[in-house]
Write a protein that holds these residues in place. Structure first.
Motif, PDB file in Angstrom:
ATOM      1  N   PRO A 107       0.799  -1.228   0.000  1.00 46.04           N
ATOM      2  CA  PRO A 107       0.000   0.000   0.000  1.00 46.04           C
ATOM      3  C   PRO A 107       0.828   1.273   0.000  1.00 46.04           C
ATOM      4  O   PRO A 107       0.338   2.333  -0.420  1.00 46.04           O
ATOM      5  CB  PRO A 107      -0.819  -0.119   1.297  1.00 46.04           C
ATOM      6  CG  PRO A 107      -0.888  -1.580   1.576  1.00 46.04           C
ATOM      7  CD  PRO A 107       0.417  -2.134   1.095  1.00 46.04           C
ATOM      8  N   ALA A 108       2.081   1.215   0.481  1.00 42.64           N
ATOM      9  CA  ALA A 108       2.924   2.413   0.515  1.00 42.64           C
ATOM     10  C   ALA A 108       3.468   2.775  -0.861  1.00 42.64           C
ATOM     11  O   ALA A 108       3.911   3.906  -1.074  1.00 42.64           O
ATOM     12  CB  ALA A 108       4.086   2.214   1.489  1.00 42.64           C
ATOM     13  N   LEU A 109       3.430   1.835  -1.798  1.00 43.58           N
ATOM     14  CA  LEU A 109       3.965   2.077  -3.142  1.00 43.58           C
ATOM     15  C   LEU A 109       2.805   2.457  -4.058  1.00 43.58           C
ATOM     16  O   LEU A 109       2.302   1.659  -4.842  1.00 43.58           O
ATOM     17  CB  LEU A 109       4.685   0.827  -3.651  1.00 43.58           C
ATOM     18  CG  LEU A 109       5.853   0.352  -2.772  1.00 43.58           C
ATOM     19  CD1 LEU A 109       6.419  -0.957  -3.293  1.00 43.58           C
ATOM     20  CD2 LEU A 109       6.953   1.419  -2.721  1.00 43.58           C
ATOM     21  N   GLU A 110       2.389   3.711  -3.955  1.00 45.61           N
ATOM     22  CA  GLU A 110       1.226   4.177  -4.717  1.00 45.61           C
ATOM     23  C   GLU A 110       1.599   4.613  -6.127  1.00 45.61           C
ATOM     24  O   GLU A 110       0.769   4.574  -7.037  1.00 45.61           O
ATOM     25  CB  GLU A 110       0.572   5.347  -3.986  1.00 45.61           C
ATOM     26  CG  GLU A 110       0.017   4.973  -2.614  1.00 45.61           C
ATOM     27  CD  GLU A 110      -0.623   6.162  -1.924  1.00 45.61           C
ATOM     28  OE1 GLU A 110      -0.496   7.284  -2.463  1.00 45.61           O
ATOM     29  OE2 GLU A 110      -1.238   5.967  -0.865  1.00 45.61           O
ATOM     30  N   ARG A 111       2.830   5.053  -6.333  1.00 39.58           N
ATOM     31  CA  ARG A 111       3.256   5.541  -7.637  1.00 39.58           C
ATOM     32  C   ARG A 111       4.542   4.840  -8.050  1.00 39.58           C
ATOM     33  O   ARG A 111       5.296   4.344  -7.220  1.00 39.58           O
ATOM     34  CB  ARG A 111       3.491   7.051  -7.590  1.00 39.58           C
ATOM     35  CG  ARG A 111       2.245   7.855  -7.237  1.00 39.58           C
ATOM     36  CD  ARG A 111       2.548   9.334  -7.138  1.00 39.58           C
ATOM     37  NE  ARG A 111       3.483   9.595  -6.026  1.00 39.58           N
ATOM     38  CZ  ARG A 111       3.110   9.762  -4.767  1.00 39.58           C
ATOM     39  NH1 ARG A 111       1.832   9.682  -4.435  1.00 39.58           N
ATOM     40  NH2 ARG A 111       4.007   9.989  -3.836  1.00 39.58           N
ATOM     41  N   ALA A 112       4.788   4.827  -9.342  1.00 47.57           N
ATOM     42  CA  ALA A 112       6.016   4.218  -9.852  1.00 47.57           C
ATOM     43  C   ALA A 112       7.248   4.933  -9.302  1.00 47.57           C
ATOM     44  O   ALA A 112       8.288   4.316  -9.047  1.00 47.57           O
ATOM     45  CB  ALA A 112       6.014   4.253 -11.376  1.00 47.57           C
ATOM     46  N   GLY A 113       7.123   6.250  -9.088  1.00 46.44           N
ATOM     47  CA  GLY A 113       8.258   6.997  -8.554  1.00 46.44           C
ATOM     48  C   GLY A 113       8.636   6.565  -7.152  1.00 46.44           C
ATOM     49  O   GLY A 113       9.807   6.616  -6.770  1.00 46.44           O
ATOM     50  N   ASP A 114       7.639   6.147  -6.366  1.00 48.28           N
ATOM     51  CA  ASP A 114       7.942   5.651  -5.023  1.00 48.28           C
ATOM     52  C   ASP A 114       8.855   4.436  -5.094  1.00 48.28           C
ATOM     53  O   ASP A 114       9.831   4.323  -4.359  1.00 48.28           O
ATOM     54  CB  ASP A 114       6.650   5.276  -4.297  1.00 48.28           C
ATOM     55  CG  ASP A 114       5.722   6.470  -4.115  1.00 48.28           C
ATOM     56  OD1 ASP A 114       6.225   7.607  -4.141  1.00 48.28           O
ATOM     57  OD2 ASP A 114       4.512   6.256  -3.950  1.00 48.28           O
ATOM     58  N   LEU A 115       8.507   3.508  -5.973  1.00 54.18           N
ATOM     59  CA  LEU A 115       9.309   2.293  -6.118  1.00 54.18           C
ATOM     60  C   LEU A 115      10.668   2.596  -6.721  1.00 54.18           C
ATOM     61  O   LEU A 115      11.682   2.040  -6.303  1.00 54.18           O
ATOM     62  CB  LEU A 115       8.558   1.289  -6.991  1.00 54.18           C
ATOM     63  CG  LEU A 115       9.271  -0.042  -7.238  1.00 54.18           C
ATOM     64  CD1 LEU A 115       9.468  -0.797  -5.929  1.00 54.18           C
ATOM     65  CD2 LEU A 115       8.490  -0.896  -8.221  1.00 54.18           C
TER      66      LEU A 115
END
Length: 359
Positions: A107-115
């Motif tokens: 759930p914390a990885l909402e966007r590709a940029g987060d990953l």
């Protein structure tokens, strides 16, 4: 590029720590290092891990083979109900490899940029643990495909016609994914894991070892039959076993000299509403609503939830899985049905026609 909060765990050899100064009036009986003991209930290596023999043996082969070849191991998917040791196993993988563990959740990885921010900070050989990986947002999941397979991601810079794709090479890493609902994983993501392990519920013997080991770490004297009693009420789950042990310890310290015998264990579990089959207050409320209120069913989940004053999702996800596994209720096309075992468990004789686990 968006940043995402992450936690990095190093696994050095344990070092003795000086306990903070305590007021004798406030904590006269506190033991030195007690807080550290509470944290150290998790096993650190495969050799210390109790239960799951097939998973341990298979994982040992995967890790040992990779270390002999001098490469990073294949990505690992751990699936199974909550509390069986998936997070602990991820920590053990990093420990066995002698590398760092970085943790996040789906759930914390909402966007590709987060990953992308997390992947770009990995060092060679690091272990990345994603809990509840089936809940990742689709853009992040699609970026993960290339990262797992080729250790590369494409970062899009700009918008519209002027957008540019910049390839970013990643250090080889091992992804450990954990999921409680493997059926919700997409096929492309599941296929990219080189090793998949299904964590099973524990038997009473293994849980007794878990309780005995935890009691030893906590410095709590416990009799063998008391450890077995706690284990038998733990729903096949080490997390529940450790939680019940702490509550029984509290009871023994308040009402006696701290030694846990069979009588103290049983008395404590009665105080905390855990019966001989591991059912708690809500579980028994569901059974009583099903049997006393609706004659044993069939009853829909929404009706049961209203009867016990809980949300339908709570009854379905918290109570029902164990009640089904324990043979107390069955799920039919018309609703939930109580078995003969459920009738007898609440002290009633089942009516004629209720046989075994089926109507």
């Amino acid at each position: 590029m968006a940043n995402v909060e992450k936690t990095e765990f190093r696994l050095p050899e344990p070092q003795p720590k000086a306990s903070p100064a305590r007021s004798a009036d406030v904590d006269a009986r506190a033991q030195e290092g007690e807080a550290d003991q509470e944290v150290s209930l998790r096993p650190r290596s495969l050799g210390e891990f109790i239960g799951q023999p097939k998973v341990r043996d298979q994982l040992d082969l995967v890790l040992t083979g990779a270390k002999k070849r001098g490469v990073t191991p294949d990505h690992v998917l751990l699936s199974g109900p909550p509390g069986l040791g998936k997070t602990t196993m991820a920590m053990i993988i990093a420990y066995e490899l002698g590398t760092s563990l970085r943790m996040t959740s789906g759930p914390a990885l909402e966007r590709a940029g987060d990953l992308a921010a997390m992947l770009s900070n990995l060092m060679e050989g690091d272990v990345l643990f994603i809990d509840e990986i089936h809940r990742m947002a689709r853009p992040a999941e699609e970026m993960l495909y290339m990262a797992m397979e080729d250790f590369r991601i494409d970062v899009i810079v700009g918008k519209g016609p002027g957008a540019t794709s910049i390839p970013l090479e990643l250090a080889p890493f091992t992804l450990v994914g954990a999921t409680t609902r493997s059926g919700m994983l997409t096929g492309p993501l599941r296929d990219r894991f080189g090793f998949t392990a299904q964590m099973e519920f524990y038997g009473v013997d293994d849980l007794t070892k878990v309780v005995t080991r935890a009691a030893s770490i906590l410095g709590v004297p416990i009799d063998a039959d008391a450890a077995t009693e706690i284990a038998s009420r733990s729903r096949g789950t080490p997390r529940i076993a450790n939680r019940l042990l702490r509550r029984v310890r509290d009871f023994a310290e308040v009402h006696s000299d701290g030694h846990i015998d069979l009588a103290a264990a049983r008395a404590a579990l009665i105080v905390f509403d855990v019966d001989e089959m591991g059912l708690d207050r809500l579980d028994r409320a569901v059974l009583e609503a099903l049997i006393k209120g609706h004659g044993g069913g069939p009853v829909g989940i929404n009706t049961l939830a209203v009867a016990v004053g809980e949300e339908p999702s709570t009854v379905e996800e918290v109570c029902e899985p164990y009640l089904v596994r324990a043979g107390m209720i069955t799920r039919t096309g018309r609703g939930r049905v109580a078995t003969a075992l459920a009738w007898r468990h609440i002290g009633l004789e089942p009516p004629e026609g209720v046989m075994g686990t089926l109507y």
